[in-house]
Design a protein around this motif. Structure first.
Motif, mmCIF file in Angstrom:
data_model
loop_
_atom_site.group_PDB
_atom_site.id
_atom_site.type_symbol
_atom_site.label_atom_id
_atom_site.label_comp_id
_atom_site.label_asym_id
_atom_site.label_seq_id
_atom_site.Cartn_x
_atom_site.Cartn_y
_atom_site.Cartn_z
ATOM 1 N N TYR A 5 49.311 48.450 35.162
ATOM 2 C CA TYR A 5 49.503 47.534 34.127
ATOM 3 C C TYR A 5 50.031 46.278 34.603
ATOM 4 C CZ TYR A 5 47.322 51.040 31.037
ATOM 5 O OH TYR A 5 46.669 51.853 30.380
ATOM 6 N N VAL A 6 51.199 46.649 35.229
ATOM 7 C CA VAL A 6 52.155 45.351 35.792
ATOM 8 C C VAL A 6 51.299 44.759 36.914
ATOM 9 C CG1 VAL A 6 54.105 44.665 37.105
ATOM 10 C CG2 VAL A 6 54.251 46.268 35.214
ATOM 11 N N ALA A 7 50.477 45.454 37.635
ATOM 12 C CA ALA A 7 49.892 44.905 38.771
ATOM 13 C C ALA A 7 48.636 44.206 38.135
ATOM 14 C CB ALA A 7 49.352 46.050 39.892
ATOM 15 N N GLY A 10 50.048 40.938 36.760
ATOM 16 C CA GLY A 10 50.260 40.137 38.127
ATOM 17 C C GLY A 10 49.304 39.455 38.772
ATOM 18 N N MET A 11 48.226 40.339 38.944
ATOM 19 C CA MET A 11 46.958 39.765 39.506
ATOM 20 C C MET A 11 46.519 38.743 38.731
ATOM 21 S SD MET A 11 45.327 42.751 41.929
ATOM 22 C CE MET A 11 45.549 44.041 40.809
ATOM 23 N N VAL A 14 48.279 35.367 38.992
ATOM 24 C CA VAL A 14 48.200 34.719 39.994
ATOM 25 C C VAL A 14 46.705 33.977 39.847
ATOM 26 C CG1 VAL A 14 47.965 34.955 42.390
ATOM 27 C CG2 VAL A 14 49.768 36.150 41.504
ATOM 28 N N ALA A 15 46.023 34.719 39.576
ATOM 29 C CA ALA A 15 44.626 34.067 39.547
ATOM 30 C C ALA A 15 44.657 33.001 38.564
ATOM 31 C CB ALA A 15 43.448 34.943 38.985
ATOM 32 N N GLY A 16 45.271 33.069 37.503
ATOM 33 C CA GLY A 16 45.121 31.950 36.516
ATOM 34 C C GLY A 16 46.082 30.790 37.209
ATOM 35 N N ALA A 45 40.023 38.755 29.848
ATOM 36 C CA ALA A 45 40.360 40.066 30.912
ATOM 37 C C ALA A 45 41.864 40.419 30.517
ATOM 38 C CB ALA A 45 40.149 39.778 32.121
ATOM 39 N N GLY A 46 42.731 39.538 30.544
ATOM 40 C CA GLY A 46 43.954 39.632 30.089
ATOM 41 C C GLY A 46 44.283 40.568 28.660
ATOM 42 N N ALA A 47 43.480 39.819 27.715
ATOM 43 C CA ALA A 47 43.452 40.380 26.367
ATOM 44 C C ALA A 47 43.079 41.682 26.464
ATOM 45 C CB ALA A 47 42.591 39.452 25.452
#
Length: 88
Positions: A5-7, A10-11, A14-16, A45-47
């Motif tokens: 979940y942290v990865a 994080g990705m 960075v994409a945002g 996707a984050g939600a």
């Protein structure tokens, strides 16, 4: 699973950030419209990842609505830009 979940977040972060850079720099209007669409997809996707972490599926309908409105808005904006730039 916490590392996954942290990865993931994080990705997505960075994409945002890279997408916001493209949104600000441009150089064309269609680039900005596409960057805004990608940013909305990253938010959805984050939600969705947040729903997977918490296990609460109450906002799935809201996510689907936002994704659908994002798609329709992007198509409308692209058509408008094409018409506007076609008249030049």
């Amino acid at each position: 699973m916490t590392a996954v979940y942290v990865a993931t977040f994080g990705m997505l972060s960075v994409a945002g950030l890279l997408t916001v850079v493209r949104l600000v720099r441009g150089p064309r209007t269609l680039d900005r419209v596409l960057a805004l669409d990608v940013l909305l997809v990253l938010i959805v996707a984050g939600a969705a990842a947040s729903i997977a972490v918490t296990g609460r599926g109450l906002v799935v309908a809201v996510l689907l609505s936002v994704a659908l409105l994002s798609f329709i808005g992007s198509i409308s904006a692209i058509r408008l830009v094409e018409r506007w730039e076609g008249h030049r």
